[in-house]
Design an enzyme around this catalytic site. Structure first.
Site, PDB file in Angstrom:
ATOM      1  N   ASP A  70      32.226  59.158  25.909  1.00 44.32           N
ATOM      2  CA  ASP A  70      30.797  58.690  25.485  1.00 44.32           C
ATOM      3  C   ASP A  70      30.131  59.194  26.954  1.00 44.32           C
ATOM      4  O   ASP A  70      29.483  58.165  27.511  1.00 44.32           O
ATOM      5  CB  ASP A  70      30.589  57.236  25.136  1.00 44.32           C
ATOM      6  CG  ASP A  70      30.828  57.140  23.909  1.00 44.32           C
ATOM      7  OD1 ASP A  70      31.398  57.934  22.935  1.00 44.32           O
ATOM      8  OD2 ASP A  70      30.404  55.995  23.171  1.00 44.32           O
TER       9      ASP A  70
ATOM     10  N   ASN B   9      14.927  81.536  -6.374  1.00 45.53           N
ATOM     11  CA  ASN B   9      14.712  82.883  -7.008  1.00 45.53           C
ATOM     12  C   ASN B   9      14.866  82.994  -8.533  1.00 45.53           C
ATOM     13  O   ASN B   9      15.006  83.998  -9.168  1.00 45.53           O
ATOM     14  CB  ASN B   9      15.494  84.069  -6.518  1.00 45.53           C
ATOM     15  CG  ASN B   9      17.097  83.818  -6.437  1.00 45.53           C
ATOM     16  OD1 ASN B   9      17.576  82.892  -6.983  1.00 45.53           O
ATOM     17  ND2 ASN B   9      17.817  84.762  -5.638  1.00 45.53           N
TER      18      ASN B   9
ATOM     19  N   ASN C 224      33.531  58.919  20.557  1.00 46.65           N
ATOM     20  CA  ASN C 224      32.950  59.141  19.507  1.00 46.65           C
ATOM     21  C   ASN C 224      31.592  59.799  19.572  1.00 46.65           C
ATOM     22  O   ASN C 224      31.168  60.476  18.733  1.00 46.65           O
ATOM     23  CB  ASN C 224      32.753  58.075  18.609  1.00 46.65           C
ATOM     24  CG  ASN C 224      31.706  57.020  19.164  1.00 46.65           C
ATOM     25  OD1 ASN C 224      31.795  56.693  20.281  1.00 46.65           O
ATOM     26  ND2 ASN C 224      30.723  56.378  18.109  1.00 46.65           N
ATOM     27  N   HIS C 225      31.012  59.856  20.648  1.00 48.49           N
ATOM     28  CA  HIS C 225      29.813  60.624  21.016  1.00 48.49           C
ATOM     29  C   HIS C 225      29.778  62.117  21.337  1.00 48.49           C
ATOM     30  O   HIS C 225      28.942  62.591  21.651  1.00 48.49           O
ATOM     31  CB  HIS C 225      28.598  59.741  21.608  1.00 48.49           C
ATOM     32  CG  HIS C 225      27.981  58.857  21.352  1.00 48.49           C
ATOM     33  ND1 HIS C 225      26.797  58.902  20.534  1.00 48.49           N
ATOM     34  CD2 HIS C 225      28.329  57.483  20.959  1.00 48.49           C
ATOM     35  CE1 HIS C 225      26.393  57.720  20.192  1.00 48.49           C
ATOM     36  NE2 HIS C 225      27.534  56.991  20.242  1.00 48.49           N
TER      37      HIS C 225
ATOM     38  N   HIS D  61      33.650  51.725  24.336  1.00 48.54           N
ATOM     39  CA  HIS D  61      33.081  51.750  23.114  1.00 48.54           C
ATOM     40  C   HIS D  61      31.902  50.798  22.649  1.00 48.54           C
ATOM     41  O   HIS D  61      31.061  50.825  21.851  1.00 48.54           O
ATOM     42  CB  HIS D  61      34.103  51.936  21.970  1.00 48.54           C
ATOM     43  CG  HIS D  61      33.624  52.261  20.625  1.00 48.54           C
ATOM     44  ND1 HIS D  61      32.728  53.237  20.323  1.00 48.54           N
ATOM     45  CD2 HIS D  61      34.056  51.606  19.491  1.00 48.54           C
ATOM     46  CE1 HIS D  61      32.671  53.398  19.054  1.00 48.54           C
ATOM     47  NE2 HIS D  61      33.223  52.374  18.401  1.00 48.54           N
TER      48      HIS D  61
ATOM     49  N   ASP E 176      24.322  61.453  25.147  1.00 43.22           N
ATOM     50  CA  ASP E 176      23.709  60.407  24.093  1.00 43.22           C
ATOM     51  C   ASP E 176      22.771  59.189  24.803  1.00 43.22           C
ATOM     52  O   ASP E 176      23.541  58.505  25.694  1.00 43.22           O
ATOM     53  CB  ASP E 176      24.208  60.114  22.889  1.00 43.22           C
ATOM     54  CG  ASP E 176      24.545  61.296  21.917  1.00 43.22           C
ATOM     55  OD1 ASP E 176      23.658  62.435  21.982  1.00 43.22           O
ATOM     56  OD2 ASP E 176      25.538  61.318  21.233  1.00 43.22           O
ATOM     57  N   ARG E 177      21.561  59.060  24.258  1.00 42.76           N
ATOM     58  CA  ARG E 177      21.005  57.798  24.447  1.00 42.76           C
ATOM     59  C   ARG E 177      20.195  57.868  25.953  1.00 42.76           C
ATOM     60  O   ARG E 177      19.132  57.782  26.071  1.00 42.76           O
ATOM     61  CB  ARG E 177      21.688  56.521  24.425  1.00 42.76           C
ATOM     62  CG  ARG E 177      21.922  56.330  23.184  1.00 42.76           C
ATOM     63  CD  ARG E 177      22.750  54.823  22.836  1.00 42.76           C
ATOM     64  NE  ARG E 177      22.709  54.666  21.265  1.00 42.76           N
ATOM     65  CZ  ARG E 177      24.068  54.598  20.846  1.00 42.76           C
ATOM     66  NH1 ARG E 177      24.960  54.868  21.432  1.00 42.76           N
ATOM     67  NH2 ARG E 177      24.093  54.323  19.424  1.00 42.76           N
TER      68      ARG E 177
ATOM     69  N   ASP F 227      30.778  74.609  -3.338  1.00 45.35           N
ATOM     70  CA  ASP F 227      31.120  75.867  -3.958  1.00 45.35           C
ATOM     71  C   ASP F 227      32.704  76.117  -4.143  1.00 45.35           C
ATOM     72  O   ASP F 227      33.440  76.384  -3.449  1.00 45.35           O
ATOM     73  CB  ASP F 227      30.809  77.079  -2.841  1.00 45.35           C
ATOM     74  CG  ASP F 227      31.033  78.192  -3.467  1.00 45.35           C
ATOM     75  OD1 ASP F 227      31.252  78.512  -4.556  1.00 45.35           O
ATOM     76  OD2 ASP F 227      31.054  79.128  -2.613  1.00 45.35           O
TER      77      ASP F 227
ATOM     78  N   HIS G 290      26.977  57.192  28.836  1.00 43.99           N
ATOM     79  CA  HIS G 290      25.876  57.599  27.974  1.00 43.99           C
ATOM     80  C   HIS G 290      24.375  58.319  28.643  1.00 43.99           C
ATOM     81  O   HIS G 290      23.534  57.619  28.497  1.00 43.99           O
ATOM     82  CB  HIS G 290      25.258  56.300  27.377  1.00 43.99           C
ATOM     83  CG  HIS G 290      26.325  55.925  25.780  1.00 43.99           C
ATOM     84  ND1 HIS G 290      26.169  56.754  24.908  1.00 43.99           N
ATOM     85  CD2 HIS G 290      26.881  55.055  25.678  1.00 43.99           C
ATOM     86  CE1 HIS G 290      27.015  56.249  23.914  1.00 43.99           C
ATOM     87  NE2 HIS G 290      27.705  55.171  24.533  1.00 43.99           N
TER      88      HIS G 290
ATOM     89  N   ASP H 207      17.696  82.781 -10.503  1.00 44.48           N
ATOM     90  CA  ASP H 207      18.812  83.599 -10.943  1.00 44.48           C
ATOM     91  C   ASP H 207      20.000  82.570 -11.615  1.00 44.48           C
ATOM     92  O   ASP H 207      21.034  83.102 -12.027  1.00 44.48           O
ATOM     93  CB  ASP H 207      19.695  84.431  -9.775  1.00 44.48           C
ATOM     94  CG  ASP H 207      20.316  83.919  -8.632  1.00 44.48           C
ATOM     95  OD1 ASP H 207      19.861  82.462  -8.798  1.00 44.48           O
ATOM     96  OD2 ASP H 207      20.727  84.366  -7.722  1.00 44.48           O
TER      97      ASP H 207
ATOM     98  N   HIS I  61      39.279  55.493  23.535  1.00 45.54           N
ATOM     99  CA  HIS I  61      37.843  55.133  23.658  1.00 45.54           C
ATOM    100  C   HIS I  61      37.573  54.095  22.992  1.00 45.54           C
ATOM    101  O   HIS I  61      36.897  53.057  23.223  1.00 45.54           O
ATOM    102  CB  HIS I  61      36.742  56.354  23.063  1.00 45.54           C
ATOM    103  CG  HIS I  61      35.486  56.044  22.944  1.00 45.54           C
ATOM    104  ND1 HIS I  61      34.814  55.838  24.231  1.00 45.54           N
ATOM    105  CD2 HIS I  61      34.576  55.715  22.073  1.00 45.54           C
ATOM    106  CE1 HIS I  61      33.648  55.603  23.929  1.00 45.54           C
ATOM    107  NE2 HIS I  61      33.421  55.434  22.553  1.00 45.54           N
TER     108      HIS I  61
ATOM    109  N   GLU J   9      28.107  81.057  -3.877  1.00 44.90           N
ATOM    110  CA  GLU J   9      27.033  80.580  -4.681  1.00 44.90           C
ATOM    111  C   GLU J   9      27.540  79.324  -5.530  1.00 44.90           C
ATOM    112  O   GLU J   9      28.657  79.115  -5.889  1.00 44.90           O
ATOM    113  CB  GLU J   9      26.617  81.644  -5.405  1.00 44.90           C
ATOM    114  CG  GLU J   9      26.017  82.729  -4.898  1.00 44.90           C
ATOM    115  CD  GLU J   9      25.427  83.920  -5.818  1.00 44.90           C
ATOM    116  OE1 GLU J   9      24.480  84.685  -5.776  1.00 44.90           O
ATOM    117  OE2 GLU J   9      26.536  84.107  -6.795  1.00 44.90           O
TER     118      GLU J   9
ATOM    119  N   ASP K 199      32.092  54.050  28.995  1.00 41.31           N
ATOM    120  CA  ASP K 199      30.788  54.570  28.531  1.00 41.31           C
ATOM    121  C   ASP K 199      29.804  54.728  29.772  1.00 41.31           C
ATOM    122  O   ASP K 199      29.600  54.126  30.367  1.00 41.31           O
ATOM    123  CB  ASP K 199      30.181  54.048  27.508  1.00 41.31           C
ATOM    124  CG  ASP K 199      31.190  53.759  25.956  1.00 41.31           C
ATOM    125  OD1 ASP K 199      32.454  53.817  26.418  1.00 41.31           O
ATOM    126  OD2 ASP K 199      30.474  53.874  25.069  1.00 41.31           O
TER     127      ASP K 199
ATOM    128  N   ARG L  77      30.156  49.021  11.906  1.00 42.87           N
ATOM    129  CA  ARG L  77      29.851  50.681  12.392  1.00 42.87           C
ATOM    130  C   ARG L  77      29.820  51.436  11.362  1.00 42.87           C
ATOM    131  O   ARG L  77      29.529  52.569  11.182  1.00 42.87           O
ATOM    132  CB  ARG L  77      30.876  50.912  13.436  1.00 42.87           C
ATOM    133  CG  ARG L  77      30.687  50.178  14.603  1.00 42.87           C
ATOM    134  CD  ARG L  77      31.842  50.827  15.828  1.00 42.87           C
ATOM    135  NE  ARG L  77      31.682  50.179  17.083  1.00 42.87           N
ATOM    136  CZ  ARG L  77      30.961  50.342  17.973  1.00 42.87           C
ATOM    137  NH1 ARG L  77      29.920  51.076  18.017  1.00 42.87           N
ATOM    138  NH2 ARG L  77      31.195  49.871  19.096  1.00 42.87           N
TER     139      ARG L  77
END
Length: 708
Positions: free
Chosen positions: A234, A628, A266-267, A407, A237-238, A586, A207, A630, A318, A592, A205, A380
């Site tokens: 990884d 709205n 995983n990042h 990891h 991030d961070r 849906d 990071h 409906d 990883h 909708e 990692d 985790r």
């Protein structure tokens, strides 16, 4: 009278002292040394010898207590960092569980194509760049294809500067697009060989720690046919330089395609990036082009290989594996479907194979454990813990010698487990704070014997600090992260404290304080050891819980909270997750959601969304989404309801802070107030000053694996 030495020459007083110390040391090293003091004529009187021994024993006891306190403090800080990290990932993994439960209970939606995701990824690599000029300091550096070593040198020179380090957005898009096109041609498990190079280097990692990546390249050299690398996920991030790390790694891959192997972690996931800072980093660096750049980054993520196999004998992934992991199945997966591992994959109308989805999840998120068996990773909230027996079966089934994974942050950058058959490598030094841990990388020779290089970047910053100062920085960083996490439960903590304080004295027992802290936060921390830090200035019998609450309301903690991002913030910021939820609910694919469709999903919403609501209350909230009137909720109304709800939540938090500041009488804070002193200490110790990166400013050493 002068004392003569062994050579008959007079000795100085310092030499005399040294000689006595040496003689005393030799005496202690002899067997049965204590018997010598029963004989009076040994050059030392009995009373003097006794005093010397008592002094030595006293110093030894003091030193051992000091070392024990240091180790206890280090372990406590480390436990805070790790438990907070895992708890945060657990929150994020709830999204995966939520999707899984929706699909399980609404199987008719599992096979439908996610229209939003599909349109976002059909032709992004073939479209013309729709980029605009950015404001500010864009560096005048030209990158062109094919990328060569001179371009790598240019990128390193640009990125290492604290200012003027932004490439023109067209070159960012160029690197990302070409990398995604090339990665798309690779298999899920990349074959790596030492037949030509005779060695290979594996990094864990990073990071967003560009300084660590530059240290590795400085110490170990740039990739080449004789110096191949595997980077084990990884990348972002961070850290604050995640984009530079990603661009440099992709450029290295494009320049040396047969010598650089990139695995997905995983990042490498937009849902994780929304929570842990990488999306905000891209937005801040390229505010006018971030959407386009992030679309290219998603393409890179989806085509990153899932792992590597070295000489058909060493698996490099990883996270790890489970007792059901099959490399043959992983090799056959269409990994391009998994733009995000935390969201349902793109299926193009085909039924969703949840077994396939779980295979990818396990190799990205799992961790080894010392005990036997394979159990869900409750810390985790995703993946599994796998024991030595699972490792042995996995290696035997796939004819492998051992596994290299990442990891997990390790104090020394690496760790052996399961009779040396599992090696963890982590390459981001100073990960939690300055001096918190060392980074490492592995060099494997042709016989696959690992040799570790351990290092720490920005070594000059730590050299200037005493041990006490370094421990203070690590401790302050841990307390700051813990307090930010506790802010999420601030009102609940106050309510629970007051239940044990019917007289409203502001004090409760230590056991009650610890009980409340654990029951509310569920972090599993040694709260008794943390009492002096989180409720400073209280006595040894009771805890002034108002001190704990006051600490959570200090400016340094409020500012840190504002810089972070909650699960709901991340969920709304990554609208694709909300769109996926909408499409699954849906059921008839009408675009909708009816009240009946909401009612079908209501039990799952209650289980996974914050708060405990009755079915009637949840249905009423669904009716409120119908802006709205409906009788149906379309996608725009669904997204707008989340935005308004999140806005209301933040306004309510601000109102609670104002109410507390006026509702509860408090003593005027002074410079000597314990909470003020602690807040000032945290603010001072966690202040980060950016400098130009100097890859030579590092300390490193080669670790003998036999001694590890």
């Amino acid at each position: 009278m002068q004392t003569l030495g062994p050579n008959g020459q007079p000795q100085s007083s310092a030499a005399q002292t040294s000689t006595r110390a040496s003689s005393l040391l030799q005496l202690f090293q002899r067997r049965g040394w204590c018997k010598h003091f029963r004989k009076p004529l040994r050059g030392m009187s009995a009373s003097r010898a006794e005093k010397t021994i008592r002094a030595a024993i006293f110093i030894q006891k003091w030193y051992r207590r000091h070392q024990a306190r240091r180790e206890m403090q280090r372990r406590c800080n480390w436990q805070i960092f790790q438990n907070l990290e895992y708890a945060s990932e657990q929150d994020q993994a709830e999204l995966y569980k939520f999707f899984n439960d929706l699909i399980k209970h609404m199987p008719q939606a599992a096979g439908r194509k996610n229209q939003y995701q599909g349109s976002a990824h059909v032709s992004v690599l073939d479209d013309k760049d729709d980029l605009v000029e950015e404001f500010g300091d864009i560096v005048n550096a030209k990158i062109e294809l094919p990328i060569r070593k001179n371009h790598i040198d240019l990128l390193i020179d640009v990125f290492r500067k604290k200012r003027g380090n932004r490439l023109h957005p067209k070159y960012v898009a160029l690197i990302l697009r070409e990398a995604a096109k090339s990665l798309k041609q690779l298999p899920n498990i990349s074959p790596v060989s030492t037949a030509v190079s005779q060695q290979v280097t594996v990094c864990g990692d990073l990071h967003g720690k560009l300084d660590d990546l530059l240290v590795v390249l400085h110490k170990n050299g740039l990739p080449s046919s004789s110096n191949p690398y595997v980077f084990n996920g990884d990348f972002v991030d961070r850290g604050k330089r995640g984009l530079e790390v990603l661009l440099l790694l992709l450029s290295l891959y494009l320049a040396f395609p047969n010598a650089v192997f990139l695995n997905r972690g995983n990042h490498e996931d937009s849902v994780m990036n929304a929570r842990y800072g990488f999306i905000r980093e891209v937005e801040s660096k390229y505010p006018r082009n971030h959407k386009r750049i992030l679309a290219f980054i998603d393409e890179v993520y989806r085509w990153l290989p899932l792992g590597s196999v070295l000489n058909s004998r060493v698996l490099i992934v990883h996270g790890g594996f489970s007792d059901s992991t099959s490399l043959d199945l992983i090799k056959s997966i269409d990994r391009g479907k998994y733009v995000s591992i935390l969201r349902p994959p793109l299926t193009d109308g085909e039924p969703l194979d949840k077994t396939e989805w779980q295979q990818i999840f396990d190799i990205m998120w799992s961790d080894p454990q010392a005990t036997m068996g394979c159990v869900p990773n409750t810390l985790r909230g995703a993946g599994v813990w796998f024991g030595p027996d699972v490792t042995d079966n996995f290696l035997q089934r796939h004819r492998l010698s051992y596994v290299i994974r990442s990891h997990e942050c390790k104090p020394n950058g690496h760790e052996f487990m399961h009779d040396n058959k599992i090696i963890t490598i982590f390459s981001a030094s100073n990960y939690y704070a300055i001096g918190s841990n060392k980074g490492a990388y592995i060099r494997l020779n042709n016989q696959l014997m690992p040799h570790f290089v351990q290092y720490i970047s920005a070594a000059s910053q730590t050299k200037r600090l005493s041990f006490k100062q370094r421990m203070g920085i690590v401790e302050s960083s841990a307390l700051k992260e813990l307090a930010v996490r506790m802010r999420d439960h601030r009102d609940e903590l106050e309510d629970e404290f007051r239940k044990y304080d019917p007289k409203d004295s502001g004090y409760i027992s230590i056991s009650h304080w610890c009980k409340v802290m654990e029951n509310v936060t569920k972090l599993g921390l040694p709260w008794r050891l943390l009492r002096d830090k989180l409720a400073p200035g209280t006595d040894s019998q009771k805890v002034n819980y108002n001190r704990t609450l006051d600490l959570l309301d200090t400016d340094v903690i409020l500012e840190a909270e504002a810089d972070g991002m909650s699960v709901m913030d991340a969920l709304y910021a990554n609208k694709a997750s909300l769109v996926a939820i909408f499409n699954i609910i849906d059921a008839d694919n009408s675009g909708e959601i009816t009240l009946d469709e909401f009612e079908t999903a209501i039990d799952l919403l209650v289980a996974h969304m914050p708060g405990a609501y009755s079915k009637a209350e949840m249905l009423e909230k669904c009716r409120m989404m119908d802006l709205n009137g409906d009788g149906k909720v379309d996608l725009n109304e669904f997204l707008e309801a989340f935005r308004l709800s999140d806005l209301h939540r933040k306004e309510q938090q601000d109102e609670n802070i104002r109410r507390r500041s006026t509702g509860r009488p408090s003593v005027a804070k002074t410079a000597t107030d314990p909470v003020t002193l602690l807040a000032d200490k945290i603010s001072k110790n966690t202040l980060v000053v950016e400098h130009d990166i100097d890859p030579t400013d590092c300390e490193s050493k080669v670790i003998d694996p036999k001694k590890s």
